[in-house]
Write a protein that holds these residues in place. Structure first.
Motif, PDB file in Angstrom:
ATOM      1  N   ILE A 476       0.857  -1.187   0.000  1.00  0.00           N
ATOM      2  CA  ILE A 476       0.000   0.000   0.000  1.00  0.00           C
ATOM      3  C   ILE A 476       0.894   1.238   0.000  1.00  0.00           C
ATOM      4  O   ILE A 476       1.757   1.383   0.873  1.00  0.00           O
ATOM      5  CB  ILE A 476      -0.917   0.015   1.237  1.00  0.00           C
ATOM      6  N   ASP A 477       0.681   2.127  -0.961  1.00  0.00           N
ATOM      7  CA  ASP A 477       1.447   3.371  -1.047  1.00  0.00           C
ATOM      8  C   ASP A 477       0.510   4.570  -0.923  1.00  0.00           C
ATOM      9  O   ASP A 477      -0.681   4.472  -1.265  1.00  0.00           O
ATOM     10  CB  ASP A 477       2.165   3.467  -2.405  1.00  0.00           C
ATOM     11  N   PRO A 478       1.036   5.716  -0.505  1.00  0.00           N
ATOM     12  CA  PRO A 478       0.247   6.944  -0.579  1.00  0.00           C
ATOM     13  C   PRO A 478       0.337   7.551  -1.978  1.00  0.00           C
ATOM     14  O   PRO A 478       1.405   7.545  -2.593  1.00  0.00           O
ATOM     15  CB  PRO A 478       0.919   7.850   0.465  1.00  0.00           C
ATOM     16  N   PHE A 479      -0.786   8.052  -2.455  1.00  0.00           N
ATOM     17  CA  PHE A 479      -0.849   8.690  -3.774  1.00  0.00           C
ATOM     18  C   PHE A 479      -1.350  10.124  -3.614  1.00  0.00           C
ATOM     19  O   PHE A 479      -2.419  10.353  -3.035  1.00  0.00           O
ATOM     20  CB  PHE A 479      -1.794   7.921  -4.706  1.00  0.00           C
ATOM     21  N   PHE A 480      -0.585  11.054  -4.131  1.00  0.00           N
ATOM     22  CA  PHE A 480      -1.014  12.452  -4.203  1.00  0.00           C
ATOM     23  C   PHE A 480      -1.743  12.664  -5.527  1.00  0.00           C
ATOM     24  O   PHE A 480      -1.388  12.049  -6.534  1.00  0.00           O
ATOM     25  CB  PHE A 480       0.214  13.367  -4.124  1.00  0.00           C
ATOM     26  N   PHE A 481      -2.759  13.508  -5.510  1.00  0.00           N
ATOM     27  CA  PHE A 481      -3.391  13.842  -6.782  1.00  0.00           C
ATOM     28  C   PHE A 481      -3.794  15.302  -6.815  1.00  0.00           C
ATOM     29  O   PHE A 481      -3.974  15.952  -5.781  1.00  0.00           O
ATOM     30  CB  PHE A 481      -4.597  12.939  -7.066  1.00  0.00           C
ATOM     31  N   SER A 482      -3.914  15.788  -8.015  1.00  0.00           N
ATOM     32  CA  SER A 482      -4.360  17.156  -8.268  1.00  0.00           C
ATOM     33  C   SER A 482      -5.362  17.110  -9.411  1.00  0.00           C
ATOM     34  O   SER A 482      -5.096  16.480 -10.445  1.00  0.00           O
ATOM     35  CB  SER A 482      -3.157  18.031  -8.631  1.00  0.00           C
ATOM     36  N   VAL A 483      -6.506  17.735  -9.214  1.00  0.00           N
ATOM     37  CA  VAL A 483      -7.552  17.763 -10.236  1.00  0.00           C
ATOM     38  C   VAL A 483      -8.028  19.209 -10.387  1.00  0.00           C
ATOM     39  O   VAL A 483      -8.353  19.855  -9.390  1.00  0.00           O
ATOM     40  CB  VAL A 483      -8.755  16.874  -9.837  1.00  0.00           C
TER      41      VAL A 483
END
Lengths: 487, 268
Positions: A476-483
């Motif tokens: 399990i990894d952390p994912f950053f996102f921008s929308v």
């Protein structure tokens, strides 16, 4: 860097087009090319290249943006200090390029990792953090005047016997005001829902009790403050009234203070018409199952709550919580809205079965964003679908984006929470910025909005690789996102 | 120790400056999680010649460049070769470490064939020293050390209410009791053939790394009197008995580690 990101995302999609046909049977028609990633959307696996061999369960992610420095971001997860269990510090993630790349920095005073962590920005680059530290699980209120500094964060306060600290901050009168929602088991009369308020940047804190009614002996763990620019502070909490074993009957409550909680009896500006007590009852007599074992897929359930205020129009506030409807659901997330400072609330704007970790944010133009993780399918076909929705009409219509859809039964849980008891959505300018945790198989089919890995991967074989090129197990990894906020 | 490194360490011991005492090296090792031999290429940057220790997750290999925050400003000069004792600080595309200390490798030593292998063995020996010292400290702190077998796992049999009432929290330890049949007593005194050991059964993140027990498990157990639950006594065969805990990662060892424990108990 953004150009690099786009190229990588396109490369990933190209790799997806080269997947071989299934063995045996009729030849499949050539697959239609997948749609290109939505314009302006970024999804970034945050594990840095130098930790390509890591296989930890980096659950319960959290994110901070700095209003005056769009390049700077801070984040956290249950990521341990790579140095091992004897380490006396735990790490945070920092990005200095708007989230395109991330590094891990060991600056939290906690042995190896934390047992809970949230944070909020002060005047850039200052950061406030609240953690349950290891090994004592005591609350530590922390600060640094430079999140990029090598120095271990300074401890402002510490005390035991609290749960799930959740900090929000706002600049007012040339100082930072901090609002730390905690479930304080030392509070009198079982009214444990508390906000620790600091009006002087963490120098001193005052515990403000916000539960005005009787409880079963405590409130639910999640106490969620939300602060508007005019100093209005809302707080959402679970008013747990009775229980039969681990099945709780409770209310979903919102309290409000109109003056930044600066008075002597704060959080009493919003009362319920049924009993004239502080704290508006948004929903009553709800069934909440508190299960500290794998219940929703491999995830535990029991205290799922999010609150967001329109920062520039404090009359508008959104809430999301989870309870058991009883229609065969494990739990269901409800989203509601108030347009009159919490006095009245809508019915469900969104009703999402078998969902957890809703996180709400309101953009400058009033667009509301909703991040959540929904369990779909059963058995080996079950998946965690990580969705982001945004709406400008109270979810009468909304724009939907799948950020990740990953198998729910792999990898096997290392501990709980599997994905987290919360995640985070924020807004800045014309973008929503968020963070979630998910299985990290580098398969473009799992990331329909595109993804960029910092850690070493083989996109052709969908394999994670360590620094020497050897395969690494999925984790399990952390994912950053921008929308981008919808036009 | 491997044969090939029997002689070279003796040479190293005489050539390495400024550290020579094993205790000093052990002190460096104790504080370090990344240890490597390298050459300073420019101020604050070291090219890795050989990695001696690193966490499994960390990507670090010969030829990589590492940014080093020196323990003492100006102490790392270009061209200098040394074994660097460090702790990880920033993990990004590359690694930035804080230097704990270093052992300079002079030209004479660098010319010794097999010197890097020997240096690795010296580091490994120092690590073993540190590990033994840590284990010995745990043994000395334990009120009882037993070799035994877990017969049963059960909910705690408190004789009085715990100091804190049970709460709904993700961080509830969910205390359990392991009933351990004692095959051999290495330290302390048991009240009988069995001891009760409490442990957190919770799978919550707060208890990651805490030893857990399972029926049938054999081991060497370093035990403390229970001061964690707030109710130190349990019940066994109708009798009130002292309950114990084993909460440190070194407190639960394999059964075959008993001999090593005996050796450490006999040592100075």
């Amino acid at each position: 860097m953004r150009v690099t990101t786009l190229i990588a995302a396109v490369a990933f999609v190209v790799a997806a087009c080269r997947r071989p046909p299934p063995p045996g049977g009729e030849p499949s028609p050539p697959p239609s090319p997948p749609p290109p990633p939505p314009e302006g959307v970024r999804v970034v696996d945050m594990i840095p290249a130098s930790l390509s061999g890591e296989t930890w369960q980096d659950a319960e992610p959290f994110l901070t943006v700095f209003a005056t420095n769009p390049n700077l971001l801070a984040a956290s997860a249950f990521t341990p200090n790579p140095g091992g269990p004897a380490s006396t510090t735990a790490p945070i993630y920092v990005s200095a390029d708007s989230g395109n790349t991330w590094s891990l920095r060991n600056t939290l005073p906690s042995n190896a990792q934390t047992a809970d962590i949230t944070h909020a920005a002060g005047e850039s680059p200052a950061l406030y953090a609240t953690i349950l530290s290891a090994p004592s699980i005591a609350l530590k209120d922390l600060e640094t005047n430079d999140v990029l500094s090598a120095t271990t964060m300074t401890q402002d306060a510490m005390r035991p016997n609290v749960d799930q600290p959740f900090v929000r901050a706002i600049r007012a009168a040339n100082t930072d005001r901090l609002y730390v929602g905690i479930n304080d088991f030392d509070a009198p009369n079982g009214r444990t829902a508390t906000v620790d308020v600091s009006l002087n940047g963490g120098t001193t804190f005052t515990s403000r009790r916000i539960e005005s009614r009787n409880t079963l002996g405590q409130n639910g763990p999640s106490i969620r403050p939300a602060v508007a620019q005019n100093g209005t502070v809302y707080v959402a909490y679970f008013g747990w009234r009775s229980n039969a074993g681990d099945t709780i009957t409770g209310d979903i409550v919102v309290a409000r203070d109109d003056n930044g909680a600066t008075g002597t009896t704060p959080f009493r500006d919003l009362r319920d018409p049924s009993d004239n007590q502080p704290g508006r009852l948004v929903a009553t007599s709800r069934t909440i199952v508190f299960s500290n074992g794998p219940t929703l897929g491999q995830e535990r359930i029991g205290s799922t709550l999010s609150l967001a205020v329109d920062a520039t129009h404090s009359d508008t506030v959104y809430i999301a919580w989870a309870d058991r409807v009883g229609s065969g659901d494990v739990q269901t997330v409800h989203v509601r809205r108030s347009l009159d400072r919490g006095a009245t609330w809508s019915n469900d704007l969104r009703t999402l079965p078998n969902t957890t970790n809703p996180s709400l944010a309101v953009a400058d133009d009033g667009t509301v964003g909703l991040l959540y993780q929904q369990l779909t399918g059963t058995g080996n076909a079950s998946r965690w679908v990580n969705r982001f929705e945004q709406s400008r009409d109270g979810f009468a219509t909304h724009k939907d984006l799948v950020l990740a859809t990953v198998p729910a039964n792999a990898p096997a849980s290392q501990f709980l929470p599997y994905l987290g008891d919360y995640n985070m959505l924020l807004t800045r300018g014309t973008a929503f910025l968020g963070i979630f945790s998910a299985a990290n198989t580098p398969d473009p089919a799992n990331f329909p909005s595109g993804v960029v890995f910092q850690r070493r991967v083989n996109q052709a074989t969908h394999q994670l690789l360590d620094g020497s090129g050897s395969p690494v197990d999925v984790s399990i990894d952390p994912f950053f996102f921008s929308v981008p906020v919808m036009p | 120790m491997r044969t090939r490194s029997l002689i070279v360490p003796l040479v190293l011991t005489s050539l390495v400056v400024p550290l020579s005492a094993q205790t000093s090296r052990a002190a460096l090792v104790r504080q370090s999680d990344i240890i490597f031999a390298g050459t300073v290429t420019r101020p604050g940057v070291v090219r890795v010649d050989q990695v001696f220790e690193k966490p499994a997750a960390v990507s670090l290999a010969k030829g990589d460049s590492v940014t080093v925050l020196p323990a003492r400003a100006g102490s790392l000069n270009p061209g200098m070769r040394a074994t660097f004792y460090t702790t990880g600080w920033i993990y990004g595309r590359g690694i930035t470490v804080r230097e704990v200390g270093h052992e300079t490798i002079g030209p004479q030593l660098a010319a010794v064939a097999g010197s890097s292998t020997a240096q690795q063995d010296l580091v490994a020996r120092a690590r073993q020293q540190v590990n033994d010292a840590d284990l010995k400290a745990r043994i000395q702190a334990a009120v009882m050390v037993v070799v035994g077998r877990v017969e049963q796992i059960r909910p705690p049999a408190y004789t009085s209410a715990p100091a804190r009432p049970k709460r709904f929290t993700e961080h509830d330890p969910d205390w359990q009791e392991a009933i351990i049949h004692v095959d051999e007593l290495l330290k302390g005194a048991t009240g009988g053939e069995r001891v009760v050991v409490r442990f957190p059964g919770s799978r919550d993140v707060a208890f990651v790394g805490k030893p857990r027990f399972a029926a049938g498990q054999e081991g060497t157990f370093l035990l403390q009197k229970d001061t964690a639950t707030g109710s130190p006594l349990s019940v066994m065969a109708g009798q009130s008995v002292q309950a114990y805990t084993a909460l440190h990662r070194l407190d639960v060892l394999a059964k075959q580690d008993a001999q090593h424990v005996r050796t450490l108990m006999r040592g100075p």
